[in-house]
Design a protein around this motif. Sequence first.
Motif, PDB file in Angstrom:
ATOM      1  N   ASP A   4       9.521 -57.727 -24.611  1.00  0.00           N
ATOM      2  CA  ASP A   4      10.395 -56.734 -25.231  1.00  0.00           C
ATOM      3  C   ASP A   4      10.400 -55.394 -24.500  1.00  0.00           C
ATOM      4  OD1 ASP A   4       7.767 -56.311 -25.987  1.00  0.00           O
ATOM      5  OD2 ASP A   4       8.292 -55.578 -27.972  1.00  0.00           O
ATOM      6  N   PHE A   5       9.278 -55.000 -23.923  1.00  0.00           N
ATOM      7  CA  PHE A   5       9.224 -53.706 -23.245  1.00  0.00           C
ATOM      8  C   PHE A   5      10.069 -53.687 -21.968  1.00  0.00           C
ATOM      9  CE2 PHE A   5       5.356 -56.068 -22.173  1.00  0.00           C
ATOM     10  CZ  PHE A   5       5.462 -56.167 -20.797  1.00  0.00           C
ATOM     11  N   CYS A   6      10.416 -54.862 -21.452  1.00  0.00           N
ATOM     12  CA  CYS A   6      11.286 -54.923 -20.273  1.00  0.00           C
ATOM     13  C   CYS A   6      12.694 -54.421 -20.589  1.00  0.00           C
ATOM     14  CB  CYS A   6      11.373 -56.346 -19.749  1.00  0.00           C
ATOM     15  SG  CYS A   6       9.807 -56.997 -19.134  1.00  0.00           S
ATOM     16  N   PHE A   7      13.080 -54.489 -21.856  1.00  0.00           N
ATOM     17  CA  PHE A   7      14.403 -54.030 -22.273  1.00  0.00           C
ATOM     18  C   PHE A   7      14.362 -52.697 -23.004  1.00  0.00           C
ATOM     19  CE2 PHE A   7      14.912 -58.655 -22.037  1.00  0.00           C
ATOM     20  CZ  PHE A   7      15.984 -58.717 -21.155  1.00  0.00           C
ATOM     21  N   THR A   8      13.354 -52.496 -23.847  1.00  0.00           N
ATOM     22  CA  THR A   8      13.362 -51.300 -24.696  1.00  0.00           C
ATOM     23  C   THR A   8      13.115 -50.016 -23.918  1.00  0.00           C
ATOM     24  OG1 THR A   8      11.046 -51.687 -25.289  1.00  0.00           O
ATOM     25  CG2 THR A   8      12.709 -52.494 -26.812  1.00  0.00           C
ATOM     26  N   GLY A  45      16.668 -38.854 -29.876  1.00  0.00           N
ATOM     27  CA  GLY A  45      15.765 -39.322 -30.939  1.00  0.00           C
ATOM     28  C   GLY A  45      15.542 -40.819 -30.910  1.00  0.00           C
ATOM     29  N   THR A  46      16.633 -41.585 -30.883  1.00  0.00           N
ATOM     30  CA  THR A  46      16.477 -43.036 -30.851  1.00  0.00           C
ATOM     31  C   THR A  46      15.938 -43.504 -29.498  1.00  0.00           C
ATOM     32  OG1 THR A  46      18.804 -43.301 -30.246  1.00  0.00           O
ATOM     33  CG2 THR A  46      18.257 -43.503 -32.570  1.00  0.00           C
ATOM     34  N   GLY A  47      16.329 -42.821 -28.429  1.00  0.00           N
ATOM     35  CA  GLY A  47      15.820 -43.193 -27.104  1.00  0.00           C
ATOM     36  C   GLY A  47      14.313 -43.043 -27.007  1.00  0.00           C
ATOM     37  N   PHE A  48      13.806 -41.895 -27.456  1.00  0.00           N
ATOM     38  CA  PHE A  48      12.356 -41.691 -27.413  1.00  0.00           C
ATOM     39  C   PHE A  48      11.616 -42.638 -28.349  1.00  0.00           C
ATOM     40  CE2 PHE A  48      12.790 -37.221 -25.575  1.00  0.00           C
ATOM     41  CZ  PHE A  48      12.348 -37.626 -24.332  1.00  0.00           C
ATOM     42  N   THR A  49      12.238 -42.988 -29.470  1.00  0.00           N
ATOM     43  CA  THR A  49      11.619 -43.960 -30.381  1.00  0.00           C
ATOM     44  C   THR A  49      11.482 -45.317 -29.695  1.00  0.00           C
ATOM     45  OG1 THR A  49      12.567 -42.813 -32.292  1.00  0.00           O
ATOM     46  CG2 THR A  49      11.809 -45.071 -32.637  1.00  0.00           C
ATOM     47  N   LEU A  50      12.524 -45.740 -28.988  1.00  0.00           N
ATOM     48  CA  LEU A  50      12.451 -47.017 -28.282  1.00  0.00           C
ATOM     49  C   LEU A  50      11.484 -46.965 -27.106  1.00  0.00           C
ATOM     50  CD1 LEU A  50      16.157 -48.201 -28.319  1.00  0.00           C
ATOM     51  CD2 LEU A  50      14.228 -49.122 -29.602  1.00  0.00           C
ATOM     52  N   THR A  89      14.814 -49.587 -35.375  1.00  0.00           N
ATOM     53  CA  THR A  89      15.619 -48.602 -34.647  1.00  0.00           C
ATOM     54  C   THR A  89      16.948 -49.193 -34.206  1.00  0.00           C
ATOM     55  OG1 THR A  89      13.629 -47.503 -33.846  1.00  0.00           O
ATOM     56  CG2 THR A  89      15.669 -47.040 -32.664  1.00  0.00           C
ATOM     57  N   LEU A  90      16.919 -50.363 -33.592  1.00  0.00           N
ATOM     58  CA  LEU A  90      18.163 -50.972 -33.115  1.00  0.00           C
ATOM     59  C   LEU A  90      19.055 -51.418 -34.270  1.00  0.00           C
ATOM     60  CD1 LEU A  90      16.834 -52.940 -30.041  1.00  0.00           C
ATOM     61  CD2 LEU A  90      18.147 -50.826 -30.076  1.00  0.00           C
ATOM     62  N   THR A  91      18.462 -51.864 -35.369  1.00  0.00           N
ATOM     63  CA  THR A  91      19.256 -52.212 -36.548  1.00  0.00           C
ATOM     64  C   THR A  91      19.952 -50.981 -37.103  1.00  0.00           C
ATOM     65  OG1 THR A  91      17.786 -54.051 -37.079  1.00  0.00           O
ATOM     66  CG2 THR A  91      19.177 -53.210 -38.863  1.00  0.00           C
ATOM     67  N   ILE A 119      30.958 -54.770 -33.509  1.00  0.00           N
ATOM     68  CA  ILE A 119      29.582 -55.224 -33.342  1.00  0.00           C
ATOM     69  C   ILE A 119      29.060 -54.894 -31.946  1.00  0.00           C
ATOM     70  CG2 ILE A 119      28.090 -57.255 -33.275  1.00  0.00           C
ATOM     71  CD1 ILE A 119      29.932 -58.490 -35.391  1.00  0.00           C
ATOM     72  N   MET A 120      29.887 -55.079 -30.924  1.00  0.00           N
ATOM     73  CA  MET A 120      29.454 -54.867 -29.541  1.00  0.00           C
ATOM     74  C   MET A 120      29.243 -53.374 -29.268  1.00  0.00           C
ATOM     75  SD  MET A 120      29.212 -57.843 -28.256  1.00  0.00           S
ATOM     76  CE  MET A 120      29.144 -57.596 -26.510  1.00  0.00           C
ATOM     77  N   PRO A 121      28.249 -53.023 -28.456  1.00  0.00           N
ATOM     78  CA  PRO A 121      28.055 -51.619 -28.087  1.00  0.00           C
ATOM     79  C   PRO A 121      29.254 -51.075 -27.324  1.00  0.00           C
ATOM     80  CG  PRO A 121      26.131 -52.922 -27.510  1.00  0.00           C
ATOM     81  CD  PRO A 121      27.199 -53.882 -27.930  1.00  0.00           C
ATOM     82  N   ALA A 122      29.449 -49.781 -27.410  1.00  0.00           N
ATOM     83  CA  ALA A 122      30.585 -49.133 -26.751  1.00  0.00           C
ATOM     84  C   ALA A 122      30.533 -49.383 -25.247  1.00  0.00           C
ATOM     85  CB  ALA A 122      30.563 -47.635 -27.036  1.00  0.00           C
TER      86      ALA A 122
END
Length: 93
Positions: A3-7, A36-41, A68-70, A83-86
């Motif tokens: 998971d850390f390879c993506f987050t 905020g969400t970036g640093f959380t991930l 966080t992603l939810t 649903i898809m990211p921008a």
Amino acid sequence: MHDFCFTIPYGLILVCGGAMGYASKGSIASLAGGVGTGFTLILAGYLSLQAFHKRKNSYFALILETATLTWVMGKRYMQTSKIMPAGVVAGIR
């Protein structure tokens, strides 16, 4: 793949996107949301990486990443019904 390879890279992208949104438009919401969400991930990915070095699982990091992603994608769905990211759909066409 772990998971850390993506987050961690995705967290860095969110931090950069939030900072760029603030720099270009002066958007405090973009800064707070992206950074905020970036640093959380990034934090969750780092915790997962540290657990990986000890050959263990970090369930706290997994829950933090999932929550966080939810939240991010749920908020996007509630605002746009997409649903898809921008940018993903535009890149496919």
